[in-house]
Design a protein around this motif. Structure first.
Motif, mmCIF file in Angstrom:
data_model
loop_
_atom_site.group_PDB
_atom_site.id
_atom_site.type_symbol
_atom_site.label_atom_id
_atom_site.label_comp_id
_atom_site.label_asym_id
_atom_site.label_seq_id
_atom_site.Cartn_x
_atom_site.Cartn_y
_atom_site.Cartn_z
ATOM 1 N N GLU A 331 0.817 -1.403 0.037
ATOM 2 C CA GLU A 331 -0.067 -0.112 0.185
ATOM 3 C C GLU A 331 0.817 1.405 -0.153
ATOM 4 N N ARG A 332 2.094 1.252 0.807
ATOM 5 C CA ARG A 332 2.748 2.318 0.760
ATOM 6 C C ARG A 332 3.453 2.514 -0.560
ATOM 7 N N GLU A 333 3.869 1.630 -1.161
ATOM 8 C CA GLU A 333 4.580 1.817 -2.503
ATOM 9 C C GLU A 333 3.595 2.311 -3.675
ATOM 10 N N SER A 334 2.462 1.856 -3.597
ATOM 11 C CA SER A 334 1.201 2.406 -4.337
ATOM 12 C C SER A 334 1.007 3.745 -3.996
ATOM 13 N N LEU A 335 0.998 4.096 -2.651
ATOM 14 C CA LEU A 335 0.550 5.708 -2.383
ATOM 15 C C LEU A 335 1.748 6.480 -3.137
ATOM 16 N N ASN A 336 2.830 6.127 -2.729
ATOM 17 C CA ASN A 336 4.219 6.733 -3.293
ATOM 18 C C ASN A 336 4.155 6.974 -4.814
ATOM 19 N N SER A 337 3.655 6.011 -5.526
ATOM 20 C CA SER A 337 3.645 5.866 -6.920
ATOM 21 C C SER A 337 2.424 6.883 -7.443
ATOM 22 N N ARG A 344 4.352 14.413 -11.281
ATOM 23 C CA ARG A 344 4.688 14.595 -12.700
ATOM 24 C C ARG A 344 4.079 15.359 -13.468
ATOM 25 N N HIS A 345 2.461 14.824 -13.401
ATOM 26 C CA HIS A 345 1.600 15.357 -14.309
ATOM 27 C C HIS A 345 1.286 16.892 -14.072
ATOM 28 N N SER A 346 1.511 17.159 -12.704
ATOM 29 C CA SER A 346 1.278 18.574 -12.287
ATOM 30 C C SER A 346 2.508 19.586 -13.070
ATOM 31 N N GLY A 371 7.427 17.527 -3.672
ATOM 32 C CA GLY A 371 8.384 16.405 -4.147
ATOM 33 C C GLY A 371 9.695 16.310 -2.982
ATOM 34 N N GLN A 372 10.194 17.526 -2.686
ATOM 35 C CA GLN A 372 11.318 17.710 -1.751
ATOM 36 C C GLN A 372 10.843 17.374 -0.247
#
Length: 447
Positions: A331-337, A344-346, A371-372
């Motif tokens: 779940e954590r990896e999916s959330l970060n993705s 990226r799209h922003s 992102g930072q």
């Protein structure tokens, strides 16, 4: 000589002087708010540095014989120091904490802990310098430019201008460039004031931030030039430019944000919290052996400490804590993705909108972007892992707390590796200016 006459004409206008004075006042207010924000962050850092030493001493005196219990309570500080430029663009640093105080227990439960913040303050936001630059400077450009041609037409002096000047287009460009120089002069003053107040070094990052601000101002002048070249009335020009301001700065960013939230929903945020809690709490009702085995699958170097399954022991307890992180990994990896996709799209959308691009660029240069902050959280997780690897053997071997040199654990600082690419940051604004010049050229020639 022509420039002097235009400049004299501008500065003798009370409306112009009042507008410039208002911009300076709001800019200084934004700098004051940014300075207060930086001072609050620095005060918090100083308090943590003082408190952590006392924190260690108190718990060592209370739990010297039980290191596992001591490390249940003891917190270690990991600090993201504020860049002085954060005073110019607060970004999300007023929401995301710059200090993480964590224990060696499950990290996911501590990852998104934040400071107590008045929600009314969050709702109203901060009137920092970036807000003044992005939202108010365009309004001043519109006020200065909307009647640059229509005023001459409405007062009956345009024919006189046409007969006495070599180029009507040159006349309009000169008129606008004088107004541009006035606003750039205000920006220079505000940036110098910020440099003094925030003690900002005169480096490439500071220079790029200033250049971006000037390019953004030029973009709005080219946009105004495009509108006034239609030679409509002053009322039409003002209404059209204010409508464009509303669409560019309010409607489109809000629409893009809503679209990205719809396209990339994050139910994983709740799923991660539930998986972390279940990964830890359900282990109380299960056999100890499977939990310890999973722990050794994660840390095979600790298998030498055996499989104690009778009664309560700290090896089993911290193995449960580790399961909280391990069971929520997917779940954590999916959330970060999902968050990275939104970012990226922003950025891709922002490359077509100068105001959005400038906001993201200023936040990035000031170190206050989302992102930072995610990078800071990832560094905090690595810091947390180093603590675990150091203390787990001490706990399992039942060492005394006083056997550890606690002075080796002062608050640790996060060091960001930031690669500034000036041309990449400037390119969208330069392209926007060139685009406005190109579409304005045909009508400009007809003046």
């Amino acid at each position: 000589m022509k420039y002097k006459l235009f400049l004299y004409q501008c500065i003798r206008s009370r409306e112009v002087l009042l507008s410039l004075a208002l911009l300076i006042a709001l800019g200084l207010l934004g700098i004051f708010i940014g300075n207060r924000h930086l001072n609050e962050r620095q005060d918090a850092i100083e308090e943590v540095k003082t408190y952590q030493e006392e924190h260690f001493e108190r718990h060592v005196s209370l739990h010297n014989d039980d290191l596992g219990l001591l490390l249940y309570y003891v917190k270690f500080a990991f600090i993201n120091p504020a860049d002085p430029l954060a005073g110019l663009s607060i970004g999300q640093s007023d929401v995301n904490p710059s200090i993480k105080r964590i224990t060696i227990k499950t990290f996911e439960a501590q990852k998104h802990d934040t400071d107590l913040i008045n929600p009314m303050n969050l709702q109203s936001g901060n009137l920092d310098f970036s807000f003044v630059l992005i939202y108010l400077v365009p309004l001043l450009v519109i006020v200065f430019s909307f009647n640059a041609v229509s005023e001459e037409t409405e007062t009956g002096t345009w024919r006189l201008v046409a007969t006495q000047t070599r180029s009507k287009l040159g006349f309009v460009i000169t008129k606008l460039s004088v107004r541009l120089l006035l606003i750039v002069g205000v920006l220079i003053f505000l940036f110098l004031a910020a440099k003094v107040v925030f003690n900002i070094p005169f480096n490439s990052v500071f220079l790029v931030m200033f250049i971006l601000s000037v390019l953004y101002t030029i973009f709005w002048f080219t946009l105004c030039f495009f509108i006034i070249c239609f030679k409509k009335s002053s009322g039409f020009n003002a209404l059209m430019l204010l409508s464009i301001w509303l669409v560019l700065l309010i409607l489109l960013p809000a629409g893009i944000n809503a679209y990205l939230a719809f396209k990339y929903p994050v139910p994983e945020a709740l799923g991660t919290a539930i998986a972390q809690r279940d990964g830890y709490h359900t282990k109380w009702d299960m056999e100890k052996l499977p939990t310890i085995q999973k722990f050794y699958d994660h840390y095979p170097q600790f298998e030498k400490y055996g499989y104690p399954t009778e009664g309560f022991n700290w090896l089993w307890y911290y193995a449960m804590q580790q399961m909280g992180d391990d069971d929520s990994r997917n779940e954590r990896e999916s959330l970060n993705s999902k968050i990275q996709l939104r970012e990226r799209h922003s950025a891709q959308f922002a490359s077509w909108l100068p105001n959005m691009h400038l906001q993201l660029a200023l936040n990035q240069l000031a170190g206050t972007s989302l992102g930072q902050h995610i990078d800071f959280l990832e560094a905090t997780e690595k810091f947390h892992e180093r603590l675990r690897l150091f203390f787990y053997p001490k706990i399992f071997e039942e060492n005394l707390a006083e056997s550890i040199n606690w002075e080796r654990f002062p608050p640790e600082y996060y060091r960001e590796n930031f690669d500034i690419r000036p041309l990449r940051l400037m390119a969208p604004l330069i392209l926007a200016i060139l685009f406005m010049v190109l579409i304005s050229a045909p009508r400009g020639r007809r003046l």
